[in-house]
Design a protein around this motif. Structure first.
Motif, short mmCIF file in Angstrom:
data_model
loop_
_atom_site.label_atom_id
_atom_site.label_comp_id
_atom_site.label_asym_id
_atom_site.label_seq_id
_atom_site.Cartn_x
_atom_site.Cartn_y
_atom_site.Cartn_z
N TYR A 721 0.83 -1.21 0.00
CA TYR A 721 0.00 0.00 0.00
C TYR A 721 0.87 1.26 0.00
O TYR A 721 0.57 2.23 -0.69
CB TYR A 721 -0.93 0.00 1.21
N ASN A 725 1.55 4.27 -2.97
CA ASN A 725 1.10 5.58 -2.49
C ASN A 725 -0.38 5.53 -2.14
O ASN A 725 -1.12 6.49 -2.38
CB ASN A 725 1.37 6.68 -3.53
N MET A 726 -0.84 4.40 -1.60
CA MET A 726 -2.24 4.21 -1.23
C MET A 726 -2.41 4.06 0.28
O MET A 726 -3.46 3.63 0.74
CB MET A 726 -2.81 2.98 -1.95
N HIS A 729 -4.91 7.94 4.42
CA HIS A 729 -4.74 9.34 4.79
C HIS A 729 -6.14 9.97 4.84
O HIS A 729 -6.87 9.94 3.85
CB HIS A 729 -3.88 10.09 3.77
N ARG A 732 -7.10 12.53 2.00
CA ARG A 732 -7.01 12.18 0.59
C ARG A 732 -8.28 11.46 0.16
O ARG A 732 -8.94 10.79 0.97
CB ARG A 732 -5.80 11.29 0.31
N VAL A 737 -6.72 5.91 -1.71
CA VAL A 737 -5.97 5.36 -0.56
C VAL A 737 -6.70 4.14 0.01
O VAL A 737 -7.82 3.81 -0.38
CB VAL A 737 -5.81 6.42 0.55
N HIS A 743 -7.78 0.02 6.87
CA HIS A 743 -6.65 0.56 7.60
C HIS A 743 -6.69 0.13 9.06
O HIS A 743 -5.66 -0.27 9.64
CB HIS A 743 -6.66 2.09 7.49
#
Length: 992
Positions: A721, A725-726, A729, A732, A737, A743
């Motif tokens: 991830y 760049n996922m 955040h 974003r 993401v 997460h």
């Protein structure tokens, strides 16, 4: 080295301000350039860089030349530099920069000079494009009393023309590539075979030849013929036709094939550069066992058409143009190295080297610094780490670099180099050959700037100095002060630098003009982005301004640079730059993903690898094979089959325990997006996939057809991830993401294993030991029975389904991805099948499928300027009613400076020509060009058959990753085959 850098950065006695006129030293002030008034006649990043450097030098009277192809034909491609140029009277427009013909080129030269004279400019800066290496243009500038910020016309003649440069190299004992340098003279001698006939020609045409040369019977015929040709160029007269030249080239090429069996031959127009004016013949002979005469004749027969192509690309088809073409042995296993030079006509210094081997279609893609200091330090580290093969290989490079730098400086002095130039070489193991000199600043010049600065010291007082860090600044200083500048001393700055050329190309690296950039993220810390000002916001609104990638001249959008104390650091930083960069637009395609994958491929293998100029095409072919196999994978089907597999396992392990079975089903359902979003992203973009595979090649092992995890797959997933760049955040967009619930699940899983690892005193790479401990039913390390049972259950839940990530490695194994590798001696092993032209062509289409078309049409594969004929005055390739064969040339599309001959993908008949416009008409990708009747009918693809194949392939890969619980938790001890410093962690939180 760091202390040396700090000394020069912090020493108050050294003048570093580019406004030399502000120095307290009278000697330094004498080199001020504030009174210079340059007109910048180039475009792209170098124009913006020159504007910035000149401003920092205190130069205020600066103008720029703007082509209508930049700003009118492509209305949305207004030069962004205009946003910082307050006085728009300093913007001067021309139809284009060079003109399409010799007459237009001469007209443009005079027009540029007149613009300079009419507007108070005293000098011309041509950067690295258009007329920067044009001896005639430089001479025109000099005759007008203007300064040329670059090598003078005499140096341009001696070093800029490839044939003259090779003659000079031989004179100063520099090794050159085997070949024929005087085919134009040989063509003339084929018509006028004797001295008597040549002298008669001189008299008949009234050529102004040197009487002493004509009278000296000791002058050899080829030398006399060359002398006569030079006189004809001055007269603007052709002494042979292009057809006659092509016939002679064909003869010479055939002889080269006989002399060097199983080799290819390169044709190079003497005025080419940046990949223009070059073609390679003889691909079919590479695998031939001997010089078969029929094969030789067939390969050589391509030469006349290629001669026309290279001359057309460099605009040397006009009457009186020097049409000489170099015929060189194409050294296959070669690296492209170059030495940065700077001179004032008396002294010449080298500023280290650059490895530019990573290129395609003669266009460089990734360039990296090569310096004696960095090589020596890397050799020492390799020796200390016991990497003897690596140290030995790098020691060879160090010796070659020293020789190249010495020879380059000697060559520069021999031609009276009085500005910046580049000495280009090809390196073949422990030998090198001089190739050519670029009498201009290079696109990649900042790679050298980051490694060295120049200290100029007062000959009467060595403590009185100033330092120059910009080659553009050095060129301006030389143009203004010439031989007054003392010979500088080079000072190490950073240990290494790397540059990636961000180009408008599709996934197969084919040109892709016409897209619009709507958003570009700001540079991150340490990123050097030369983008001609595209990233500059609107000065009024501070908003990003849309920019259309015109493509009239070249494919470059920006130059991305990073630096570090070592090459490894510069590569790591480049990976971070590319990971964080967001570039979005309409019908926009760039090679950003290619670069990200490539940089990470080297990070996963070795950044000190020695790729050759044949690296990129096989690498692209391998990436295409990844994509081809990825297209056959059905992620949704795979997840559903995995759930069935776990249901059977739970029914076997816990018969009758419906609650346990449902709990496992719930666990897997919670993971569906966490797992499949990453997998789908990799399957969709094979360039990102390739880089990730290289970085993770040590995290699994295949035994008896089964994939066994060396590292905890949760850690691999977490890093994936971050790599994409996922990482989650909150500010974003959720589409870009990791989703919040995923997460939370992943973070909870990671913390669980970090806590256990700390409890048992294990390192990150000792997952196999932790897994072994967790397989034991008896409580460990003081845990009570209930807690231990919960820990083991949690372990099962957290690991359940993660093996689906292994599908990505199974795809890699199926295409033998890791057979393409860097060896201990840093040589790159490329599997032979990846050199197969048919496979390469097929995988190119996989990476970038051709535009949709009807069975009875041929459409443009990409946008550009369309030509039906090989050259002006020649017949069209095909006419209505004509039958064509597979592989036959049909038309040419010129895009990004390159002429691309498009050949028939199958045989058929031209029923109607749909493109009725004049040659040079712009066409769009997918635009119908011809109505045709193919010789064979196309059979439509059955979508059900495709779906069946995808499920079959998916099922086959699943067999390698789905196991019983006993198999699933088999411990696998890691194998360390790289020193720790080569590892790069991407984890957003501590990795597992």
């Amino acid at each position: 080295m760091a202390s040396n850098v700090d000394h020069y950065r912090n020493n108050p006695l050294i003048h570093r301000d580019r406004r030399l006129g502000s120095s307290p030293s009278a000697w330094v002030r004498s080199f001020a350039c504030e009174d210079l008034k340059p007109l910048i006649v180039c475009r792209g990043p170098i124009r913006k860089e020159a504007m910035d450097v000149f401003a920092e030098m205190g130069i205020t009277h600066v103008g720029i030349l703007l082509s209508e192809k930049d700003s009118i034909v492509y209305a949305n491609a207004l030069a962004p530099e205009l946003r910082q140029l307050a006085n728009h009277d300093r913007v001067h427009r021309v139809p284009d920069y060079t003109g399409a013909t010799k007459e237009e080129r001469v007209e443009r030269m005079n027009q540029i000079v007149q613009i300079a004279l009419d507007n108070g400019y005293d000098s011309i800066f041509a950067g690295y494009g258009f007329m920067a290496e044009d001896e005639e243009f430089v001479a025109t500038v000099e005759r007008a009393g203007l300064k040329f910020i670059g090598p003078n016309s005499t140096t341009q003649a001696r070093a800029g023309k490839k044939d003259e440069a090779k003659r000079t190299a031989l004179e100063v004992k520099v090794s050159v590539t085997p070949g024929v340098n005087d085919v134009a003279a040989r063509t003339l001698l084929a018509k006028h075979r004797t001295r008597k006939q040549l002298l008669a020609l001189v008299e008949a045409e009234g050529l102004a030849c040197d009487a002493k040369v004509l009278a000296d019977e000791k002058v050899e015929l080829p030398v006399l013929a060359e002398h006569v040709l030079q006189a004809s160029y001055a007269r603007g007269l052709d002494l042979f036709t292009i057809d006659e030249l092509g016939a002679q080239v064909q003869v010479e090429v055939a002889e080269m094939f006989r002399k060097y069996p199983r080799s290819r031959v390169r044709l190079k127009a003497i005025g080419g550069g940046g990949g223009k004016g070059q073609r390679i013949l003889g691909a079919s002979l590479l695998t031939a066992k001997a010089a078969d005469e029929k094969a030789v004749a067939a390969a050589a027969a391509e030469a006349p058409a290629m001669v026309r192509e290279v001359l057309s690309e460099v605009k040397a088809t006009g009457v009186g143009d020097n049409k000489n073409v170099l015929i060189e042995l194409n050294i296959e296993q070669t690296r492209h190295n170059e030495i940065q030079l700077l001179g004032n006509g008396e002294w010449c210094v080298s500023l280290g080297g650059r490895d530019c081997s990573l290129q395609m279609h003669e266009q460089k893609l990734l360039e990296v610094s090569v310096t004696q200091e960095a090589l020596a330090a890397t050799i020492a580290r390799a020796a200390n780490n016991g990497k003897t093969a690596r140290a030995k290989a790098l020691a060879v490079d160090l010796e070659i670099l020293k020789r190249m730098e010495d020879d380059a400086a000697r060559f520069g002095q021999a031609v009276g180099l009085d500005s910046a130039s580049t000495f280009e070489c090809i390196v073949d193991r422990d030998r090198y050959y001089f190739m050519e000199v670029n009498t201009r600043i290079q696109v990649e010049h900042r790679v050298s700037e980051l490694c060295y600065s120049l200290e100029f010291a007062n000959p009467d007082d060595p403590s009185d100095t100033f330092v120059v860090e910009s080659l553009v600044e050095a060129m301006a200083l030389l143009a203004r002060h010439k031989k007054r500048l003392p010979k500088p001393r080079r000072i190490p700055r950073f240990g290494a630098a790397v540059e990636a050329r961000l180009n408008a190309t599709d996934a197969s690296l084919s040109p892709h003009a016409g897209g619009v950039i709507r958003y570009w993220s700001k540079p991150i810390e340490g990123e050097i982005r030369d983008d001609q000002g595209i990233s500059m916001p609107n000065p009024d609104t501070r908003m990003f301004m849309r920019y259309k990638v015109a493509g009239a001249y070249d494919s470059n959008i920006a130059l991305l640079l990073t630096k570090g104390d070592r090459r490894l650091e510069s590569y790591k930083h480049m990976a971070r730059v590319l990971a964080r960069m967001e570039l979005r637009g309409t019908t926009l395609a760039t090679n950003m993903e290619f670069h990200y994958g490539l940089v990470n491929w080297f990070l996963g293998q070795s950044v000190n690898a020695k790729p050759t100029t044949r690296f990129v095409v096989p690498y692209l072919t391998l990436v295409g094979m990844l994509k081809d196999e990825a297209n056959k994978l059905d992620t949704a089907y795979a997840f559903a089959e995995m759930k069935k597999h776990y249901a059977k396992l739970m029914a076997t392990e816990n018969p009758g325990d419906a609650a346990a079975q449902k709990a496992m089903t719930d666990v897997l359902d919670r993971k569906v997006t966490l797992l499949t979003r990453v997998i789908d992203r990799f399957l969709d973009d094979p360039h990102l996939f390739a880089g990730w595979l290289s970085m993770n090649r040590r995290h699994y092992r295949i035994e008896n057809g089964k994939l066994l995890w060396i590292r905890n797959p949760l850690g691999v997933l977490n890093d994936a991830y971050a790599y994409l760049n996922m990482a989650f955040h909150p500010r974003r967009p959720a589409s870009q993401v990791m989703w919040e619930h995923d997460h939370e699940l992943l973070t909870k899983s990671l913390r669980f294993y970090v806590a256990l690892r700390e409890r048992f005193g294990l390192k990150r790479e000792e997952y196999y030991k932790l897994n072994e401990i967790l397989q034991k039913e008896e409580p460990q390390d003081g845990f009570d029975a209930e807690t231990w049972t919960r820990i083991r259950s949690a372990h099962l839940g957290y690991e359940a389904g993660n093996e689906l990530l292994g599908l990505l490695f199974m795809v890699a194994e199926s295409v033998r991805f890791f057979d393409f590798k860097v060896e201990d001696d840093l040589e790159v092993t490329i599997p032979e099948h990846l050199h197969d032209p048919e496979l390469q062509a097929r995988m190119k289409k996989v990476l970038c499928p051709p535009p949709a078309t009807k069975a009875d049409e041929l459409v443009a594969p990409f946008g550009g300027m369309f030509y039906r004929q090989e050259a002006p005055g020649r017949p069209p390739f095909v006419e209505e009613g004509q039958h064509f064969e597979k592989g036959q040339p049909l038309y040419i599309i010129e895009v990004m400076k390159m002429f691309n001959t498009v050949r028939a993908p199958f045989s058929g008949t031209i029923e109607k020509v749909l493109m009725q416009g004049a040659d040079g008409t712009v066409v769009q990708k997918g635009q119908p060009l011809f109505k045709i009747t193919p010789d064979e009918k196309f059979v439509p693809v059955d979508p059900k058959a495709v779906e069946r194949e995808r499920r079959t392939r998916t099922q086959k890969h699943l067999e390698g990753v789905l196991m019983t619980f006993a198999e699933k938790f088999t411990t696998v001890e890691p194998v360390r085959f790289e020193e720790p410093e080569e590892e790069v962690a991407w984890a957003g939180v501590e990795a597992v």
